[in-house]
Structures are given as structure tokens and as C-alpha cells.
Write a protein that holds these residues in place. Sequence first.
Motif, PDB file in Angstrom:
ATOM      1  N   VAL A  30       0.871  -1.169   0.000  1.00  0.00           N
ATOM      2  CA  VAL A  30       0.000   0.000   0.000  1.00  0.00           C
ATOM      3  C   VAL A  30       0.910   1.222   0.000  1.00  0.00           C
ATOM      4  CG1 VAL A  30      -1.767   1.306   1.240  1.00  0.00           C
ATOM      5  CG2 VAL A  30      -1.811  -1.203   1.264  1.00  0.00           C
ATOM      6  N   ASP A  31       1.031   1.864  -1.160  1.00  0.00           N
ATOM      7  CA  ASP A  31       1.840   3.079  -1.270  1.00  0.00           C
ATOM      8  C   ASP A  31       0.999   4.223  -0.709  1.00  0.00           C
ATOM      9  OD1 ASP A  31       3.080   5.461  -2.085  1.00  0.00           O
ATOM     10  OD2 ASP A  31       3.921   4.506  -3.870  1.00  0.00           O
ATOM     11  N   PHE A  32       1.270   4.567   0.549  1.00  0.00           N
ATOM     12  CA  PHE A  32       0.415   5.538   1.228  1.00  0.00           C
ATOM     13  C   PHE A  32       0.723   6.982   0.834  1.00  0.00           C
ATOM     14  CE2 PHE A  32       3.909   4.799   4.198  1.00  0.00           C
ATOM     15  CZ  PHE A  32       4.250   6.079   4.600  1.00  0.00           C
ATOM     16  N   ILE A  33       1.699   7.168  -0.047  1.00  0.00           N
ATOM     17  CA  ILE A  33       1.940   8.503  -0.596  1.00  0.00           C
ATOM     18  C   ILE A  33       1.041   8.695  -1.818  1.00  0.00           C
ATOM     19  CG2 ILE A  33       3.651  10.070  -1.597  1.00  0.00           C
ATOM     20  CD1 ILE A  33       4.016   9.440   1.442  1.00  0.00           C
ATOM     21  N   LYS A  34       1.044   7.705  -2.714  1.00  0.00           N
ATOM     22  CA  LYS A  34       0.195   7.776  -3.908  1.00  0.00           C
ATOM     23  C   LYS A  34      -1.277   7.553  -3.569  1.00  0.00           C
ATOM     24  CE  LYS A  34       3.661   6.310  -7.239  1.00  0.00           C
ATOM     25  NZ  LYS A  34       4.063   5.263  -8.192  1.00  0.00           N
ATOM     26  N   ASN A  35      -1.526   6.708  -2.576  1.00  0.00           N
ATOM     27  CA  ASN A  35      -2.892   6.379  -2.153  1.00  0.00           C
ATOM     28  C   ASN A  35      -3.007   6.614  -0.648  1.00  0.00           C
ATOM     29  OD1 ASN A  35      -3.770   5.230  -4.773  1.00  0.00           O
ATOM     30  ND2 ASN A  35      -2.166   3.749  -4.316  1.00  0.00           N
ATOM     31  N   PRO A  36      -3.172   7.881  -0.244  1.00  0.00           N
ATOM     32  CA  PRO A  36      -3.184   8.201   1.191  1.00  0.00           C
ATOM     33  C   PRO A  36      -4.268   7.451   1.959  1.00  0.00           C
ATOM     34  CG  PRO A  36      -3.058  10.193  -0.143  1.00  0.00           C
ATOM     35  CD  PRO A  36      -3.342   9.066  -1.080  1.00  0.00           C
TER      36      PRO A  36
END
Length: 116
Positions: A30-36
Motif C-alpha cells: 500500500v503506497d500511502f503517498i500515492k494512495n493516502p
Amino acid sequence: MIKVLHNNSCSKSRAILEHLDENNVQFEIVDFIKNPLSKMELKTVLKKLNCAPSEIVRKNDQEFIDLNLDLETITNDELVDVLYNHPNLIQRPILIKGKIAMIGRPIENVKFFIGK
């Protein structure tokens, strides 16, 4: 399966993904920068980590310094708002397995975590 809250710009986060891959551990990124994360998701992660929001803040990050926040006086809800609006301030990676989570450092702790 392990869920990894990941920031691709972080070398430690990339190293954990490499370690998991090398050890044939199934994981979801889960790329929490691209998909907060939503505020509710942040609160759920904190509950699984069993910690306060201040414990996952990257306090030496320039963005944190620029915000000039006082962790002694800010409420947990206010800090969740800050993390929601500034996801770069979240420690990474965070590994989640079921109802528990951990910050993915040091690597020895990750080895123990994935072994359980």
C-alpha cells in the motif's frame, strides 16, 4: 498475508519489501503517498500498532520541523489530521498482519514478526 504501508522514496521501506520477497513472504503493498490512508484507516493502524500518533511521526523530517508542531500540546485527533494531510511524516514501512502491526525496523524485528 502481510500488508506493507510503503513509501517508495524510503530506502528502509524498499529494503523490507526486498527482504519479504527474498523470503517468499506474501505481501500486499500500500503506497500511502500515492494512495493516502483515510483518517479512519490511520486510526485503525495506530490501534494495531498500539501507539499514539506521536509515536509514528518522523520528528526529524524537514516537513515536520517546518510545521512547527508542539507534540506536547497537540491532541491525538489533531495529529491524525496532520498525518492525513502530510503522509510523508508517517514512519515507514509499517507491516500489518491481522490485528497487529509494527514499524518495519530494525530488520531483526521484522524477521520475528513474519515468523509468527
